[in-house]
Scaffold this active site. Structure first.
Site, PDB file in Angstrom:
ATOM      1  N   GLY A   6       0.874  -1.223  -0.188  1.00 33.82           N
ATOM      2  CA  GLY A   6      -0.013   0.015   0.073  1.00 33.82           C
ATOM      3  C   GLY A   6       0.787   1.266   0.013  1.00 33.82           C
ATOM      4  CB  THR A  19       3.197  -0.492   7.061  1.00 29.23           C
ATOM      5  OG1 THR A  19       2.130  -0.753   7.400  1.00 29.23           O
ATOM      6  CG2 THR A  19       4.347  -0.819   8.059  1.00 29.23           C
ATOM      7  CG  ASP A  59      -1.601  -1.136   9.425  1.00 29.46           C
ATOM      8  OD1 ASP A  59      -2.233  -0.265   9.472  1.00 29.46           O
ATOM      9  OD2 ASP A  59      -1.740  -2.180   8.660  1.00 29.46           O
ATOM     10  NE  ARG A  81     -28.389   9.127  13.538  1.00 31.97           N
ATOM     11  CZ  ARG A  81     -28.725   8.526  12.404  1.00 31.97           C
ATOM     12  NH1 ARG A  81     -27.933   8.144  11.634  1.00 31.97           N
ATOM     13  NH2 ARG A  81     -29.932   9.085  11.684  1.00 31.97           N
ATOM     14  N   GLY A 115      -5.922  -1.367   9.889  1.00 32.09           N
ATOM     15  CA  GLY A 115      -5.030  -2.013  11.076  1.00 32.09           C
ATOM     16  C   GLY A 115      -5.475  -3.438  11.085  1.00 32.09           C
ATOM     17  NE  ARG A 116      -5.387  -5.873   5.030  1.00 31.58           N
ATOM     18  CZ  ARG A 116      -5.311  -6.210   3.868  1.00 31.58           C
ATOM     19  NH1 ARG A 116      -4.520  -7.368   3.843  1.00 31.58           N
ATOM     20  NH2 ARG A 116      -5.700  -5.653   2.951  1.00 31.58           N
ATOM     21  CD  GLU A 130      -8.245  -3.300   7.720  1.00 27.19           C
ATOM     22  OE1 GLU A 130      -9.123  -3.596   6.678  1.00 27.19           O
ATOM     23  OE2 GLU A 130      -6.782  -3.026   7.297  1.00 27.19           O
ATOM     24  CG  LEU A 183     -10.592   9.510   2.850  1.00 29.86           C
ATOM     25  CD1 LEU A 183     -11.729   9.950   3.516  1.00 29.86           C
ATOM     26  CD2 LEU A 183     -10.174  10.354   1.789  1.00 29.86           C
ATOM     27  NE  ARG A 242      -3.206   2.822   1.613  1.00 33.39           N
ATOM     28  CZ  ARG A 242      -2.964   1.685   1.801  1.00 33.39           C
ATOM     29  NH1 ARG A 242      -2.456   1.270   2.937  1.00 33.39           N
ATOM     30  NH2 ARG A 242      -3.617   0.940   1.162  1.00 33.39           N
TER      31      ARG A 242
END
Length: 366
Positions: free
Chosen positions: A10, A136, A138, A173, A181-182, A234, A284, A286
């Site tokens: 990425g 990365t 992350d 709300r 962030g896998r 995520e 957005l 990155r």
């Protein structure tokens, strides 16, 4: 000396400053620099026996070509997610080697995350002169405290989270904001802390909805504007739900089932009278130009990579450790994984960053 530069995985802000730094450092030494287009996938598309294919496989990175690129996000070399060892045609390592030979590459500098750098380590094990640079958003490459792109991702996320407060307040709300962030929740952890979001769910700790929901309901009740914010990685999951490990490795368009942000929002609405807002920040995070930190690290990593090649110290990865630039063996990232220090930085009962002990901690709390 003829250098080749490649960006894989990425894109992140800070890659172009690094490319410029490599090119200008090489220029000062009288070396030639080419940029290999579209990562490892682009390399595999080259026909080493075809002069036209070779000519179009690379971009000459001279002074004029890299002028001003440090102010741009992304990568001028474009990118791809590809490990030449696991293609549909089988292991294509030899084709990569043949292409590098045909391009007369003496040394290779690769910029990427875990996947790109694993193959870089493989090439180094075969005797190739390779220097790797971790990038990365992350920040999850083992062996370095910092990866290019992390600071800008945090900055973008905090800006977006705080902007969403007005909509969450206007509609009273609970806003569920999902960040990339896998496997590591560091981006969510720091973004949630710096934006002072109510709760943050990270990839390392499954969320118990029976604990999290009452906290969010109280956050909303105690807020004079009657809203609450929940940040979620995520790669996070709800306790008791089926594992998502295989799906998280796929692109969003190929995943089965709902993303974690939508799952959490549905549970909130099913178990309470509250309505939600779901927002995936995704790419957005990155997008756009790099911030000051990623420009600085990009410039420094690029210059250090060229210095290492000049000194004959290939098969290394540049890194930042305890605030200092340094070098580790290129296969260091294969030895372990990197994620949030949950016991030291996260209160899993309150779903919040736990930063009570600050003295002696590095700036980015890694």
């Amino acid at each position: 000396m003829r250098l080749a530069v490649l960006t894989g995985g990425g894109d992140v802000p800070g890659l172009n400053p690094c490319i410029r730094s490599i090119a200008m450092s090489a220029y000062q030494r009288g070396w030639d620099v080419i940029g290999l287009m579209r990562g490892w996938e682009g390399v595999l598309e080259v026909d080493p026996s075809d002069p036209w294919s070779l000519e179009n496989a690379a971009m000459v990175l001279d002074k004029d070509r890299v002028r001003g690129i440090d102010r741009q996000g992304g990568t001028i070399l474009h990118s791809s997610r590809c490990d030449p060892r696991t293609t549909s045609e089988g292991d294509q390592t030899q084709k990569v080697l043949d292409t590098l030979d045909a391009l007369k590459v003496d040394a290779l500098i690769t910029m990427g995350g875990d996947g790109t750098l694993r193959f870089s380590a493989h090439l180094a094990s075969l005797g190739r002169n390779v220097i790797s640079i971790p990038k990365t958003m992350d920040n999850d490459v083992f062996g370095t405290d910092y990866c290019i792109g992390f600071s800008t991702a945090i900055t973008r996320s905090v800006e977006a989270i705080n902007s969403l407060r007005t909509t969450a307040a206007s509609h009273e709300r609970i806003a569920v904001i999902e960040l990339f962030g896998r496997r590591s929740g560091e981006t969510a952890l720091l973004s949630g802390f710096l934006s002072q979001a109510d709760r943050t769910v990270i990839a390392e700790v499954p969320a118990d909805i029976d604990v999290l929901l009452p906290l969010l309901l109280k956050d909303k009740q105690d807020n004079p504007e009657s809203y609450a914010l929940c940040i979620v990685s995520e790669g996070a999951k709800l306790s008791g739900t089926a594992g998502f490990e295989d799906e998280i490795n796929k692109s969003n368009t190929n995943r089965e089932g709902l993303n974690i942000g939508t799952q959490l929002a549905r549970e909130i609405e099913a178990r309470s009278p509250e309505k939600t807002i779901v927002q995936e920040l995704a790419y957005l995070m990155r997008a756009g130009e790099p911030d000051a930190m990623d420009r600085m690290v990009g410039f420094a990593f690029g210059a250090l990579a060229v210095q290492l090649i000049e000194e004959g110290r290939s098969s290394n990865m540049v890194c930042l450790t305890d605030g200092n630039y340094g070098v580790v063996p290129i296969d260091t990232l294969l030895q372990d994984t990197k994620g949030v220090n949950v016991s030291g930085l996260y209160d899993a009962n309150q779903y919040r960053a736990n930063l009570l002990q600050v003295e002696g901690m590095p700036m980015f709390l890694y």
